[in-house]
Design an enzyme around this catalytic site. Structure first.
Site, PDB file in Angstrom:
ATOM      1  N   GLY A   9       0.742  -1.269  -0.168  1.00 44.08           N
ATOM      2  CA  GLY A   9      -0.034  -0.258   0.295  1.00 44.08           C
ATOM      3  C   GLY A   9       0.410   1.544  -0.114  1.00 44.08           C
ATOM      4  O   GLY A   9       2.120   1.343   0.073  1.00 44.08           O
ATOM      5  N   TYR A  10       0.235   2.326   0.672  1.00 49.07           N
ATOM      6  CA  TYR A  10       0.575   3.554   0.084  1.00 49.07           C
ATOM      7  C   TYR A  10       1.053   3.975  -0.481  1.00 49.07           C
ATOM      8  O   TYR A  10       2.179   4.641  -1.548  1.00 49.07           O
ATOM      9  CB  TYR A  10       1.980   4.293   1.040  1.00 49.07           C
ATOM     10  CG  TYR A  10       1.512   4.905   1.399  1.00 49.07           C
ATOM     11  CD1 TYR A  10       1.010   5.901   2.328  1.00 49.07           C
ATOM     12  CD2 TYR A  10       2.641   6.193   1.585  1.00 49.07           C
ATOM     13  CE1 TYR A  10       0.776   7.179   2.896  1.00 49.07           C
ATOM     14  CE2 TYR A  10       2.894   7.498   1.609  1.00 49.07           C
ATOM     15  CZ  TYR A  10       1.826   7.830   2.604  1.00 49.07           C
ATOM     16  OH  TYR A  10       1.525   9.637   2.974  1.00 49.07           O
TER      17      TYR A  10
ATOM     18  N   GLN B  30       7.682  -9.506   7.609  1.00 49.55           N
ATOM     19  CA  GLN B  30       8.825  -9.434   6.739  1.00 49.55           C
ATOM     20  C   GLN B  30       9.209  -8.047   7.325  1.00 49.55           C
ATOM     21  O   GLN B  30      10.531  -7.490   7.306  1.00 49.55           O
ATOM     22  CB  GLN B  30       8.751  -8.991   5.228  1.00 49.55           C
ATOM     23  CG  GLN B  30       7.393  -8.146   5.290  1.00 49.55           C
ATOM     24  CD  GLN B  30       7.332  -7.907   3.571  1.00 49.55           C
ATOM     25  OE1 GLN B  30       6.294  -8.804   3.305  1.00 49.55           O
ATOM     26  NE2 GLN B  30       8.273  -7.275   2.655  1.00 49.55           N
TER      27      GLN B  30
ATOM     28  N   GLN C 266      11.524  -4.091 -10.267  1.00 48.38           N
ATOM     29  CA  GLN C 266      12.890  -4.294 -10.042  1.00 48.38           C
ATOM     30  C   GLN C 266      14.071  -3.874  -8.899  1.00 48.38           C
ATOM     31  O   GLN C 266      14.558  -3.859  -8.398  1.00 48.38           O
ATOM     32  CB  GLN C 266      13.735  -4.118 -11.300  1.00 48.38           C
ATOM     33  CG  GLN C 266      15.649  -4.182 -11.204  1.00 48.38           C
ATOM     34  CD  GLN C 266      16.192  -4.060 -12.470  1.00 48.38           C
ATOM     35  OE1 GLN C 266      15.341  -3.585 -13.648  1.00 48.38           O
ATOM     36  NE2 GLN C 266      17.102  -2.970 -12.406  1.00 48.38           N
ATOM     37  N   LYS C 267      13.061  -2.425  -8.838  1.00 43.58           N
ATOM     38  CA  LYS C 267      13.725  -1.117  -7.181  1.00 43.58           C
ATOM     39  C   LYS C 267      13.832  -2.376  -6.020  1.00 43.58           C
ATOM     40  O   LYS C 267      14.620  -2.436  -5.424  1.00 43.58           O
ATOM     41  CB  LYS C 267      12.265  -0.631  -7.128  1.00 43.58           C
ATOM     42  CG  LYS C 267      12.616  -0.127  -5.534  1.00 43.58           C
ATOM     43  CD  LYS C 267      13.168   0.909  -5.655  1.00 43.58           C
ATOM     44  CE  LYS C 267      13.394   1.824  -4.394  1.00 43.58           C
ATOM     45  NZ  LYS C 267      12.998   1.186  -2.773  1.00 43.58           N
ATOM     46  N   ASP C 268      13.091  -4.302  -5.550  1.00 42.17           N
ATOM     47  CA  ASP C 268      13.395  -4.838  -4.791  1.00 42.17           C
ATOM     48  C   ASP C 268      14.161  -6.301  -5.768  1.00 42.17           C
ATOM     49  O   ASP C 268      13.753  -6.865  -5.575  1.00 42.17           O
ATOM     50  CB  ASP C 268      12.436  -4.682  -3.602  1.00 42.17           C
ATOM     51  CG  ASP C 268      11.778  -4.259  -3.107  1.00 42.17           C
ATOM     52  OD1 ASP C 268      12.163  -3.880  -2.132  1.00 42.17           O
ATOM     53  OD2 ASP C 268      11.051  -2.716  -3.221  1.00 42.17           O
TER      54      ASP C 268
ATOM     55  N   SER D  55       9.281   5.312  -4.292  1.00 42.79           N
ATOM     56  CA  SER D  55       9.576   4.307  -2.157  1.00 42.79           C
ATOM     57  C   SER D  55       8.460   5.010  -1.798  1.00 42.79           C
ATOM     58  O   SER D  55       8.262   6.095  -1.692  1.00 42.79           O
ATOM     59  CB  SER D  55      10.815   4.365  -1.528  1.00 42.79           C
ATOM     60  OG  SER D  55      10.618   3.891  -0.670  1.00 42.79           O
TER      61      SER D  55
ATOM     62  N   HIS E 270       4.287   1.435  -8.447  1.00 47.40           N
ATOM     63  CA  HIS E 270       3.280   0.629  -7.868  1.00 47.40           C
ATOM     64  C   HIS E 270       2.196   0.289  -9.184  1.00 47.40           C
ATOM     65  O   HIS E 270       1.596  -0.380  -9.409  1.00 47.40           O
ATOM     66  CB  HIS E 270       2.084   0.439  -6.680  1.00 47.40           C
ATOM     67  CG  HIS E 270       2.291   0.298  -5.832  1.00 47.40           C
ATOM     68  ND1 HIS E 270       2.734   1.794  -4.514  1.00 47.40           N
ATOM     69  CD2 HIS E 270       3.564  -0.739  -4.489  1.00 47.40           C
ATOM     70  CE1 HIS E 270       3.820   1.246  -3.412  1.00 47.40           C
ATOM     71  NE2 HIS E 270       4.449  -0.445  -3.577  1.00 47.40           N
TER      72      HIS E 270
HETATM   73  P1  AMP Z   1       5.790  -2.549  -1.954  1.00 44.31           P
HETATM   74  O1  AMP Z   1       4.545  -1.887  -1.384  1.00 44.31           O
HETATM   75  O2  AMP Z   1       7.139  -1.395  -1.777  1.00 44.31           O
HETATM   76  O3  AMP Z   1       6.172  -4.117  -1.160  1.00 44.31           O
HETATM   77  O4  AMP Z   1       6.316  -2.684  -2.842  1.00 44.31           O
HETATM   78  C1  AMP Z   1       5.097  -3.738  -3.898  1.00 44.31           C
HETATM   79  C2  AMP Z   1       5.202  -3.301  -5.410  1.00 44.31           C
HETATM   80  O5  AMP Z   1       5.683  -2.070  -6.250  1.00 44.31           O
HETATM   81  C3  AMP Z   1       7.330  -4.692  -5.410  1.00 44.31           C
HETATM   82  O6  AMP Z   1       7.524  -4.840  -6.507  1.00 44.31           O
HETATM   83  C4  AMP Z   1       8.103  -3.568  -5.523  1.00 44.31           C
HETATM   84  O7  AMP Z   1       9.223  -3.869  -6.189  1.00 44.31           O
HETATM   85  C5  AMP Z   1       7.339  -2.279  -6.606  1.00 44.31           C
HETATM   86  N1  AMP Z   1       8.048  -1.630  -6.735  1.00 44.31           N
HETATM   87  C6  AMP Z   1       8.159  -0.154  -5.602  1.00 44.31           C
HETATM   88  N2  AMP Z   1       8.816   0.634  -5.373  1.00 44.31           N
HETATM   89  C7  AMP Z   1       8.976   0.601  -6.933  1.00 44.31           C
HETATM   90  C8  AMP Z   1       9.199   1.668  -8.132  1.00 44.31           C
HETATM   91  N3  AMP Z   1       9.771   3.001  -7.485  1.00 44.31           N
HETATM   92  N4  AMP Z   1       9.307   0.930  -9.301  1.00 44.31           N
HETATM   93  C9  AMP Z   1       8.671   0.058  -9.621  1.00 44.31           C
HETATM   94  N5  AMP Z   1       8.414  -0.925  -9.332  1.00 44.31           N
HETATM   95  C10 AMP Z   1       8.023  -0.224  -7.572  1.00 44.31           C
END
Ligand code: AMP
Length: 295
Positions: free
Chosen positions: A31-32, A61, A148-150, A185, A37
């Protein structure tokens, strides 16, 4: 867009959609939501008939001293962004329905999790693998889309999919950045204006190392030094790691060979905020510097 919070209701829905022959894409998120995303949601829209975005801040996590409690949350905003980007189902469960009373299973992946994020955040990837496996079983997707960020997370999930015979394709989409290069992020919201300005050094460091590779640099220690020196130009930013590694195995050879894929990975503390970024680079067959010699 339909909001579903109960795992069994989600399962019933995807089961009948699969029976109708529909292809399903899932985008797991905490979220957020931001443009990173929503780029994944739009990718899902391209690939599949049905797009499920999941919204769950996964407690397993987060380490004990991490930001689980204060992780930013805004359901109304997430609803709007997920819908605008083309989500069909927003799966938004409560913790008690995902980790039911008496749950006793955690998935632990070794090898690929030993270094970098895995070493700095003990238990993090067990939590990631566990929640992603649960999401796969609840949403039964044909495609699962990650950023790919993660980067290391994408390797962990590919390993999970192989090891557990999940019948789906993992799709990795590029990192979306601000105009100055900072990777989007959810945690960027923690940064003060000064920290925000300084955060661009991650992108600059990656860029410097990438340029060095294009010019013929292939020694891992030199690449690591380029990353470290660039980040050290901002003394307030503390390096957790800044390394070049084999993009498939995360092994760290002394020298990378032409045609090999290298992942440049950075994790830092900017104030109290931990930021990560990376760049995927191929070692050139014919480095630019040689071209200059022969011009
Ligand atoms: P999170 O909400 O941080 O767990 O991220 C959810 C998904 O969004 C994960 O697959 C992340 O790698 C992806 N994500 C986060 N930030 C970015 C970004 N700047 N560009 C592309 N994908 C992202």
């Amino acid at each position: 867009m339909r909001v579903i919070s109960k795992p069994n209701e989600m399962q019933t829905n995807v089961e009948s959609l699969r029976n109708e022959g529909k292809k399903i894409a899932v985008i797991p998120t905490m979220g957020y939501l931001h443009e990173g995303h929503t780029s994944l949601i739009r990718k899902g829209r391209e690939l599949a008939d049905i797009v499920i975005t999941t919204l769950f801040v996964n407690p397993t996590q987060f380490g004990p001293n991490e930001d689980f409690e204060k992780y930013p949350r805004d359901f109304a905003r997430d609803f709007q962004l997920a819908e605008e980007a083309g989500t069909d189902f927003l799966f938004n469960p409560v913790t008690e329905d995902i980790y039911q009373d008496g749950y006793n299973t955690l998935i632990s992946i070794s090898g690929i999790t030993d270094k970098f994020e895995g070493a700095s955040r003990q238990g993090h990837f067990d939590g990631v693998a566990t929640i992603v496996a649960k999401i796969f079983n609840i949403t039964k997707p044909h495609y699962a889309i990650f950023g790919q960020k993660d980067y290391q997370q994408t390797l962990v999930i590919k390993q999970l999919v192989r090891d557990f015979f999940f019948d789906l394709s993992v799709v990795v989409a590029p990192t979306v950045r601000e105009s100055d290069g900072l990777a989007l992020s959810s945690r960027n919201v923690y940064l003060s204006p000064d920290e925000r300005t300084k955060a661009v050094i991650l992108f600059k460091a990656l860029d410097e190392a990438e340029i060095a590779i294009q010019k013929g640099e292939n020694r891992r220690k030199i690449l690591n030094a380029i990353l470290h020196n660039a980040i050290r130009s901002i003394p307030e930013i503390k390096i957790d790691y800044a390394c070049a590694a084999d993009a498939d195995t995360l092994e760290e050879p002394d020298v990378f060979l032409p045609g090999e894929h290298v992942i440049l990975m950075i994790a830092v503390f900017n104030g109290i905020t931990r930021l990560i970024d990376n760049a995927l680079v191929t070692i050139p067959q014919d480095p630019q510097v040689k071209k200059h010699y022969f011009v």
